[in-house]
Write a protein that holds these residues in place. Structure first.
Motif: not given
Lengths: 151, 154
Positions: A29-43
């Motif tokens: 991921s190009k995002n940090d951990f919290p952002d990645t967690m959020m993005r995965v759920q959104q997608e």
């Protein structure tokens, strides 16, 4: 010259073999951990899946005295698909709920899909295989999109 | 010279196809799903599993329906029990970060035609996607799960 081309062919075959063994998709991921967690759920939500639980394995292990970097498992699914599996392929419910693992390693954040090929090996039923193929396609796309830098 | 070329080509092609086939064939031979019939009803089997967890160094995490959190009607004939051996889970993650899909351990109980069956994914299946350093741990958990289910269904 002939030996060179044969060696190249052999190397190609070994590479193909190693690729075949790599049964899960892992993306950085190009995002940090919290952002990645959020993005995965959104997608996943955009693909029509509902996140049912986040297993904070890192926190559970920390309580038991084991420290690891961030390590979370996102469980998710689709009610209609689950109904079908329950009714028609009950023994295959062991592969449910679906999951994606998000973890940190040496400062990088990784997103890993579950190995859908294992579920595909469990039966020859075409309808089930098509459903698993759809899950795989959706999840692969979702984790690829989640890895892209947030705007 | 031509014969040597033909022989060497044949050897390389044979070796290549052997390598290409080895992965999927090895995976196909791995029994992925294990099912054990319980002589007890759903509730008694769940209680037995929870009791057997401690004997096999697992800690109970939760019991849920298959569609927990998804909404819609929940079928009481499907129950999922999650548990973990934290020491082994920690060691597994240290050795192979990609092991998350097997964590935490779980068994799925299904009641069909009045009979309860315990289903689980053979931890040895993880050998297909992980590095070889995980093999011994997979074997240990395979034995623990087997013992757990045997105890619960005695």
């Amino acid at each position: 010259m002939k030996w060179c081309s044969m060696s190249a062919l052999y190397i190609l075959m070994v590479t193909l073999f190693l690729s075949a063994c790599n049964l899960t998709q892992v993306v950085v991921s190009k995002n940090d951990f919290p952002d990645t967690m959020m993005r995965v759920q959104q997608e996943l939500n955009k693909k029509g899946y509902q996140v049912t639980r986040i297993q904070a394995l890192d926190q559970g292990l920390a309580k038991a005295g084991y420290d690891i970097e961030n390590y979370r498992i996102i469980f998710f699914g689709n009610s209609l698909d689950f109904d079908i599996v329950q009714q028609r392929y009950p023994e295959l419910t062991v592969f449910l709920p679906l999951s994606v693992t998000v973890y940190e390693n040496d400062g990088r954040v990784y997103i890993q899909s579950m190995p859908f090929s294992m579920a595909q090996k469990a039966t020859q039923d075409h309808e089930y295989l098509a459903m698993v193929a759809r899950w795989k396609n959706d999840v692969d796309q979702a984790i690829q999109l989640a890895a892209v830098p947030s705007p | 010279m031509n014969h040597r070329w033909i022989y060497s080509s044949a050897i390389f092609v044979f070796a290549g196809f052997t390598l290409l086939g080895a992965g999927p064939m090895a995976m196909a031979k791995t029994p992925l799903l294990i099912s054990v019939e319980s002589p007890y009803g759903m509730q008694k089997t769940i209680v037995n599993i929870k009791q057997s967890l401690v004997n096999n160094n697992f800690r109970f995490l939760r019991e849920q329906s298959l569609k927990d959190g998804l909404g819609g009607s929940e079928d009481p004939n499907f129950r999922v029990l999650y548990f973990c051996n934290f020491a082994v889970a920690h060691e597994a993650i240290q050795r192979e970060k990609r092991i998350g899909f097997m964590l935490p351990c779980k068994v799925t109980l299904i009641k069909k035609d009045g009979k309860v069956t315990i289903h689980y994914l053979d931890p040895s299946a993880a050998k297909n996607v992980s590095n070889r350093h995980l093999n011994s741990l997979c074997d240990r958990i395979t034995v623990s799960l087997k013992n757990l289910v045997e105890e619960a269904t005695l």
